[in-house]
Structure formats: structure tokens, C-alpha cells
Design an enzyme around this catalytic site. Structure first.
Site, PDB file in Angstrom:
ATOM      1  N   LEU A  43       4.326  -1.562   8.736  1.00 43.46           N
ATOM      2  CA  LEU A  43       3.390  -2.390   7.973  1.00 43.46           C
ATOM      3  C   LEU A  43       3.957  -3.784   7.744  1.00 43.46           C
ATOM      4  O   LEU A  43       3.246  -4.790   7.860  1.00 43.46           O
ATOM      5  CB  LEU A  43       3.065  -1.721   6.632  1.00 43.46           C
ATOM      6  N   TYR A 103       8.728   6.207  -4.415  1.00 47.06           N
ATOM      7  CA  TYR A 103       8.314   5.304  -5.490  1.00 47.06           C
ATOM      8  C   TYR A 103       9.138   5.489  -6.760  1.00 47.06           C
ATOM      9  O   TYR A 103       9.580   4.514  -7.380  1.00 47.06           O
ATOM     10  CB  TYR A 103       6.833   5.511  -5.832  1.00 47.06           C
ATOM     11  N   TYR A 105      -8.744  -3.069   2.357  1.00 50.65           N
ATOM     12  CA  TYR A 105     -10.131  -3.432   2.670  1.00 50.65           C
ATOM     13  C   TYR A 105     -10.706  -4.416   1.654  1.00 50.65           C
ATOM     14  O   TYR A 105     -11.618  -5.183   1.959  1.00 50.65           O
ATOM     15  CB  TYR A 105     -11.004  -2.175   2.778  1.00 50.65           C
ATOM     16  N   HIS A 109     -11.213   3.180   0.715  1.00 60.82           N
ATOM     17  CA  HIS A 109     -11.875   2.008   1.286  1.00 60.82           C
ATOM     18  C   HIS A 109     -13.384   2.006   1.025  1.00 60.82           C
ATOM     19  O   HIS A 109     -13.937   1.041   0.484  1.00 60.82           O
ATOM     20  CB  HIS A 109     -11.658   1.938   2.799  1.00 60.82           C
TER      21      HIS A 109
END
EC number: 1.1.1.47
Length: 789
Positions: free
Chosen positions: A34, A146, A202, A264
Site C-alpha cells: 500500500l 495495531y 473510497y 465502501h
């Protein structure tokens, strides 16, 4: 060197402009896919946009890789960065050189690494005579990492008071409501809500980001159109030609609904459906209105969705995950879902969400189709796009790809000419021969971005400028999962329709909608399920008649069972109205009757609703608008779809004088009096009951004598399940009915079904065993899973 680069970068803003402080941006997972594809380019675009405007920057690429190797990998990515086409090459080279000098790699693996990073940032700011504005940590890492990273940032890497902290997370944010809650709680223990930015990329795509501004700038034209009276349907579509090869591990865990629809497409739905705040620049107002849109979504049923899976998928899973040869995945790679919104603006308007892999084209769009009520006397060849009301009327937010090849906003010329910011959007030149959604491009006012920009560049700018409306709050995230989780649970063992992929799909995945249901248009002739044997279909069985507890028993698969029960209720209604002019029907709540309500609403147009009185068998002591209310379920799945006179609807009075089921308010006595006044001999024409796994029926529970005998028609009871307080028809009143139907569905009822078949009249232990109509008929309706297991 770093100081020199900063000085050079700030040269343009030093002339009489006060410095705005130093910003450190830390990209975690800096050498991942990414980051390589989008994030470094987005950070470079942020620098291009903000250089010379008062802030100084430093960019830290971080990963677990050792420093020397990590720096080498990062340098390779940075060298490939590009400038917008409209930027002068010399200026591009200058800014790119500055950006490279301001970017450095560091290994972040231990607590000490984070402490060192914090110290280096503080030292750099002090040495350069700057003050710290804030820090951005971008988590481009898997969610399982995380918690440890968040803990280290919170304990060792927070800026001093007065400087802000922004932490950015990538999906997935859980795989159901419970896991999303757990992750949100964990992150919430380290960061404040205003510090967290959950990314749905998105929301950064140009056509999607323009939905709210478009609605705002065209309020005058849209105010009368953007509602159920004019909108026929809304389509939110994301099609992909690629399959899931190489991502089988991820896809097996999440599937298409979790991958695209829950996030999305649902986010886009809220942008279309939400009420417009007075000020769309207010992040708080936009997010609150989105939350209200979530809360208006009607709950999804199994029949709201259709599923597919491209034929090569299971083979890919077997190879990538080392599954045995006979393994057959049930993970859907295609899904269509029908969504309804229960508010005045959108009541009855179908929102169609569809996404899939291995389809015939790559395209994404939002299409609002308006009702066409016009009739044109001239032939079609004389219709003029700007004038003819007979031509289709639609607004399309074209996300990208497809035949058009770029983002666009299209408005039918016979609707209105839209207003868009000319510095950002320009008109599209006509392309003869190009047809979109059944019409030539020339039939639309068509606009495209003046400069195309990737979604991550947009979102990074919004993070920097604290525009929270482009991100997902904890509250909105959990609201989305509350909406989607029940559907996902109900579909967990559903076999998806196989499809070959690409153009060969033909019409195999076409679907139709009616009421609250989606069905494939084309019946599938054969379903191949290797090594699972022959799987029976509902059509393989007839409705069977037998006896249960000395009363008639109807058994069938769920679809046929519900159809039979609905037909029997209609027959009873027609007979009662013919003889007495009215039909008194008492209905139970819970999940089992929902399919029945939907069947009555969509498949029985001859039902004498105008002469039908609807009563409740029991009710939870919550406000009638509460999602747990039985009346709310009746309203959502039946009442709003049929024409029952409002004075024929009789909810239980559980909420009186601002209190719930207080004995002194005499709600039970009030309902009993209403029944006595309107129902002859207090004898309902038909009472619909269910049976709990503990043998309870209505809200009459084991080991509780309340409502099992005596003269009371309606009683207050205590449930072992929340909410504990209930109001219920008593057993004596139920037994006065002319007909009692007991609906029992699902494998979880098999044990109690067997047990109740063997016991006598023992209502204190098994309240359902006390259902013995005095002069009426009792009929049991059981599906095969409840009856046979």
C-alpha cells in the site's frame, strides 16, 4: 543536511508570514504494498500542496526491517515519485529533492525504538528553532499489529501538550460487530476519538467526494427530486474483472460483503441518503447526519441478498491455503443486497448494493434513477434530450474505469443543468458512439475533474487539515456492523451460486427485486457441490401433514411452510370478514414471524386488510420505537407495506405516563378492556404463537404462574431474558381463540419440540403445553429442521 532542506522548503513563507509549526509524519509499514502504490505518492502530493504555506515537515518511513535494508527499499520507492502534469519540471525537481531530503527510514520494533524516535523529533525541532504543531502516525500494517504499536505510541511517542496527534488506520476494522467493538475498545484505551482517523479510501475518490458538495450546490434543483416521490431506485455498484488469486487467506476470512459492501458501498449509501446539514463544511454535522442515516436503515434478512462465487475460487483456496482436495469454500465473491431506509424521504425506494470479482468489466458508479411519468405523443426520433420528459432521467456519480475511463458526474439533460466548481470540474467532450446506461453521452451534462487525483492524496490532505467527515468514527463504524452482522450470520452456511467469470457469466448473475427480497432472474439448473453428496432443495419436498400433541401438524421447508401459513391466515381472514365483517388477528413478535410478515405483505394482495384488526400477543416493555419492540418489527415488516386502517392497529400500551409497564398505570387492564370492547366474546379469530427453546410461548415463562390461569386477559410478566419486563395475553384468553397457529422454525428448536411432544398438560413447566383452545382449533407449523433436526 536536514536543516538545509527545511530552510529551503520554508524560504517561500518566511517573508512576513508567521511559521505554523513543524509536522512529523510517520508511515508505519513504509515498504509494504500500500505504501509503495499509494501512500508515498500521497505524502509527496501533500508536500507539493503545503510547501511554502508555513509548516515545516519531516517524513519518517518505519518498518520492522533493519535500517540499511529498509532505507534501500524506501529509496527505491521515493525515486519513482511523480509530479502532476501541470507542474513545471524545474519546480517538480526542486520539490522532489526537498522531499527526499526530508524523508528518512527508521526501524520501529521495540519500545526503545519508539522512545528514540520521540527524542529525535524533539531534538530536531529544538535545534532548528521550531515549535511542534503535531504528529501523524499512519498504520499501513495488519490490524493484529495495531495494539502493540498503539501502546508504544501512547507511552513513548506522544507530542508535548499543545501539539496535536493524529493516528490513521486502514481496514479491516473487525469482521463483525463484536470484533469491531473489541478493536474499537482497545484502540480507545490509547487514543481519543478526535485523534483517530479510520480510512475508507473510497471516500477520497473524486466522484464520491463530490456527492455531498453536488447535493449542496444544487439544493434548489434537487430539493423537490431527492425523495421517494421521484426516485425509482438507487444503484451503488463496484465491479472487478480480477479474481482473488494471491489473496485467498484474506478473502476466506472476509468475503465480498465484508470486503466492499459493509464499508465502501455503505459509506456511499449514507452520502446519498443522509439529510443535508445546513453547513456541509462542519465535520461534526456531516458525521451526525451520517449516523442518523445508519439508524434509519431497515434490518436485513437472508432474503435481502443473493450470493455468487466464481468457479475457480475454491481451487485457488485449496492451493494457497493447503486445503484437502475435496474442500469446497462457501465464501461469496459476488453479492447483491437490497437495502431499504425507513424514513419519510426514502420509504419504499430500493437501494441496490452490488459488488463482485471476476465480472465482465471493471467499473464503479452510483446511479440515481428517477421515475418517468411522462408520455410523449411524438415518436422517439423527435425527442430532444434537453426537453423530452420521456427520456430516462438519471444522475450518475461515475467513480472510474469502465467505458468512460475516468471519474465523472453525469446528469440527464432533461433534468437540470448542474452547478459544479469550475476550478475543479470541467465539461466532458462528446465521444460519438459512446453509450452509458442506455443513452449516448450527448444526452448528459457530463463533467470530469480538471486534474485527476488518487484517493489517498485527497485523504492525506484531509487528515492534515483535520477534515474528519472523510473518515469513519467509532460510532458510525459500530452502527454499520450492527446493520450488517445479522445478515452475515444468516448467510454463513449459504451455498453461493457458481459462475464461470468474465464475459461467460452471461445473464447468470442478473437479479430482480420485489418487496424486500432479491432473487436471481435465471433459475439455476444445476449446483455442483463436490464430495458433499446430494443437497435437497425445498422443491424436492411437499408440505406434509401429520399430528403433534393430538393436533394437526404441517411440516415443510421454511419457504413452503411460510407460504402455507400465510395462505391459511388469508383463508381465515376471508371467511371471518364474509361472516362477521371483520377479522381479529393477534400476532407474536420475535424473529420467526418476520418471513411470514414479509410474505403477507408481498404475496397476498387479496388479503382483506381494510377489515382486519391487528393485535399483539406480547410486547417487551420498551418504547414502541425501540428496535427490541415487537410492534416495531410488525411495523417494519408488515404494517408499512399494507393498508390497514390506523384505528384497526392495537399496540400494547406498555409506555404510559413516561413510564414502562408500571402496574399503577394499569396498561394490562387497559388492553384487556380494549379487547373486551372490540372482540366478540374476547375470542380472536386467529392467534399466532411461537415456542421458545425453554417451552415458553407469548411472554408466559416456565416456573412463573402469572397468566397461566384466572380471569385476567392481559398480564405483566417477567422474562429470564432482557428486557425482562413484558406484557402478554394470558393463557385463558389465548385458549378462547377460534384458531391458534404455532410457528416453530430452526434446528435450535429440535430438542424442545421432541420434549414437548412427550409431556402432558404441564403449563407451569412448559407454558406451550397449556395451549388447548376451548372450542377452537390448534395447528402446529414446523419446518423440517425443528421437527426432524
Amino acid at each position: 543536511m536536514l536543516l538545509a532542506a527545511m530552510c529551503l522548503a520554508l524560504l517561500g513563507c518566511l517573508q512576513a508570514q508567521e511559521l505554523k509549526g513543524h509536522v512529523s509524519i510517520i508511515l508505519l509499514g513504509a515498504t509494504g504494498d500500500l505504501a509503495k502504490k499509494y501512500l508515498w505518492q500521497g505524502l509527496f502530493q501533500l508536500y507539493l500542496d503545503e510547501a511554502g504555506k508555513g509548516h515545516s515537515f519531516s517524513f519518517h518511513g518505519a518498518a520492522l526491517t533493519a535500517p540499511q535494508q529498509g532505507q534501500k527499499l524506501m529509496d527505491k520507492v521515493l525515486e519513482s515519485l511523480s509530479c502532476p502534469k501541470d507542474l513545471v519540471p524545474s519546480r517538480c525537481d526542486e520539490l522532489k529533492g526537498q522531499f527526499l531530503q526530508l524523508s528518512q527510514y527508521r526501524q520501529l520494533k521495540t519500545v526503545e525504538d519508539y522512545q528514540t524516535l520521540n527524542k529525535d523529533i524533539e531534538t530536531q525541532v529544538q535545534q532548528d528553532g521550531l515549535w511542534e504543531a503535531g504528529r501523524i502516525f499512519y498504520f499501513s500494517v495488519p490490524p493484529f499489529a495495531y495494539a502493540d504499536i498503539a501502546r508504544n505510541i501512547n507511552s513513548s511517542c506522544r507530542p508535548h501538550p499543545g501539539a496535536w496527534l493524529r493516528v490513521v488506520f486502514e481496514k479491516p476494522f473487525g469482521h463483525d460487530h463484536l470484533s469491531a467493538q473489541q478493536l474499537a475498545s482497545e484502540l480507545g484505551s490509547f487514543f481519543q476519538e478526535e485523534e483517530m482517523y479510520r480510512v475508507d479510501h473510497y471516500l477520497g475518490k473524486q466522484a464520491v467526494a463530490q456527492i455531498l458538495p453536488f447535493r449542496d450546490q444544487n439544493r434548489k434543483a434537487l430539493d423537490g427530486l431527492w425523495n421517494r416521490h421521484h426516485v425509482e431506485r438507487v444503484e451503488i455498484i463496484l465491479k472487478e474483472t480480477i479474481d482473488a488469486e494471491g489473496r485467498a487467506s484474506f478473502y476466506e476470512e472476509y468475503g465480498v460483503i465484508r470486503d466492499t459492501l459493509q464499508n465502501h458501498l455503505t459509506e456511499i449509501l449514507t452520502l446519498v441518503a443522509m439529510e443535508l446539514p445546513l453547513n456541509i463544511s462542519s465535520s461534526a454535522a456531516v458525521l451526525q447526519h451520517k449516523l442518523w442515516a445508519f439508524q434509519a436503515l431497515r434490518g436485513l434478512q437472508k432474503s435481502s441478498a443473493i450470493l455468487g462465487q466464481y468457479q475457480a475460487y475454491s481451487g485457488q483456496v485449496r492451493r494457497e491455503l493447503q486445503k484437502p482436495d475435496g474442500f469446497q469454500s462457501l465464501t461469496p465473491t459476488f453479492a447483491g443486497v437490497l437495502v431499504h431506509i425507513d424514513n419519510l424521504r426514502w420509504e419504499g425506494v430500493p437501494f441496490i448494493l452490488m459488488s463482485g470479482k471476476a465480472l465482465d468489466e471493471r467499473v464503479g458508479y452510483v446511479r440515481i434513477v428517477f421515475k418517468n411519468r411522462a408520455y410523449c405523443t411524438q415518436s422517439e426520433r423527435h425527442w430532444v434530450p434537453e426537453q423530452s420528459r420521456c427520456l430516462p432521467q438519471q444522475i450518475i456519480f461515475y467513480i472510474g474505469h469502465g467505458e468512460l475511463g475516468h471519474p465523472a458526474i453525469l446528469v440527464s439533460r432533461n433534468l437540470f443543468k448542474p452547478s459544479l466548481p469550475t476550478q475543479k470540474w470541467k465539461e466532458v467532450q462528446d465521444q460519438p458512439g459512446l453509450r452509458l446506461f442506455g443513452r449516448p453521452l450527448s444526452d448528459y451534462y457530463a463533467y470530469r475533474p480538471v486534474r485527476e487525483q488518487d484517493a489517498y492524496s485527497t485523504l492525506l490532505s484531509h487528515i492534515f487539515h483535520c477534515r474528519k467527515e472523510s473518515f469513519i468514527t467509532t460510532e458510525n463504524l459500530l452502527a454499520s456492523w450492527v446493520f450488517w452482522t445479522p445478515l452475515l450470520d444468516s448467510l454463513a452456511f449459504e451455498v453461493p451460486r457458481p459462475y464461470p467469470g468474465g464475459a461467460e457469466n452471461g445473464q447468470l448473475l442478473d437479479f430482480e427485486f420485489s418487496g424486500g427480497q432479491l432473487t436471481f432472474s435465471q433459475q439455476q439448473l444445476e449446483v455442483l457441490i463436490p464430495d458433499l453428496g446430494s443437497v435437497p432443495k425445498p422443491s424436492d419436498f411437499q408440505v406434509l401433514g401429520a399430528r403433534y400433541r393430538q393436533s394437526p401438524l404441517i411440516t415443510a421447508w421454511p419457504e413452503e411452510l411460510i407460504s402455507k401459513l400465510a395462505s391459511d391466515i388469508e383463508a381465515a381472514a376471508v371467511q371471518a370478514v364474509r361472516h362477521f365483517g371483520k377479522f381479529h388477528l393477534a400476532l407474536s413478535g420475535g424473529s420467526s414471524p418476520i418471513a411470514l410478515f414479509q410474505q403477507l405483505a408481498t404475496g397476498h394482495y387479496s388479503f382483506p386488510w381494510a377489515h382486519t384488526h391487528l393485535w399483539l400477543v406480547d410486547e417487551r416493555c420498551v418504547p414502541l420505537s425501540d428496535p427490541d419492540s415487537n410492534f416495531q418489527g410488525l411495523q417494519a415488516h408488515l404494517l408499512q407495506h399494507v393498508r390497514v386502517p390506523y384505528y384497526n392497529i392495537h399496540p400494547m400500551p406498555v409506555h404510559l405516563h413516561q413510564r414502562l409497564c408500571a402496574e399503577e398505570d394499569q396498561g394490562a387492564q387497559t388492553y384487556a378492556s380494549e379487547i373486551s370492547a372490540l372482540v366478540a366474546n374476547s375470542s380472536f379469530d386467529l392467534v399466532l404463537l411461537g415456542m421458545g427453546t425453554d417451552g415458553h410461548t407469548a411472554s408466559l415463562f416456565p416456573q412463573s404462574p402469572t397468566g397461566l390461569d384466572g380471569d385476567q386477559l392481559v398480564v405483566l410478566t417477567e422474562s429470564p431474558f432482557r428486557p425482562h419486563q413484558r406484557m402478554s395475553l394470558s393463557l385463558p384468553l389465548i385458549n378462547r381463540a377460534k384458531k391458534v397457529a404455532v410457528l416453530v422454525m430452526g434446528r435450535t428448536k429440535r430438542e424442545i419440540t421432541t420434549l414437548v411432544s412427550r409431556v402432558g398438560h404441564e403449563p407451569k413447566k412448559w407454558p406451550i403445553s397449556g395451549v388447548v383452545p376451548l372450542s377452537g382449533q390448534l395447528v402446529w407449523y414446523m419446518d423440517y429442521e425443528a421437527f426432524l433436526g
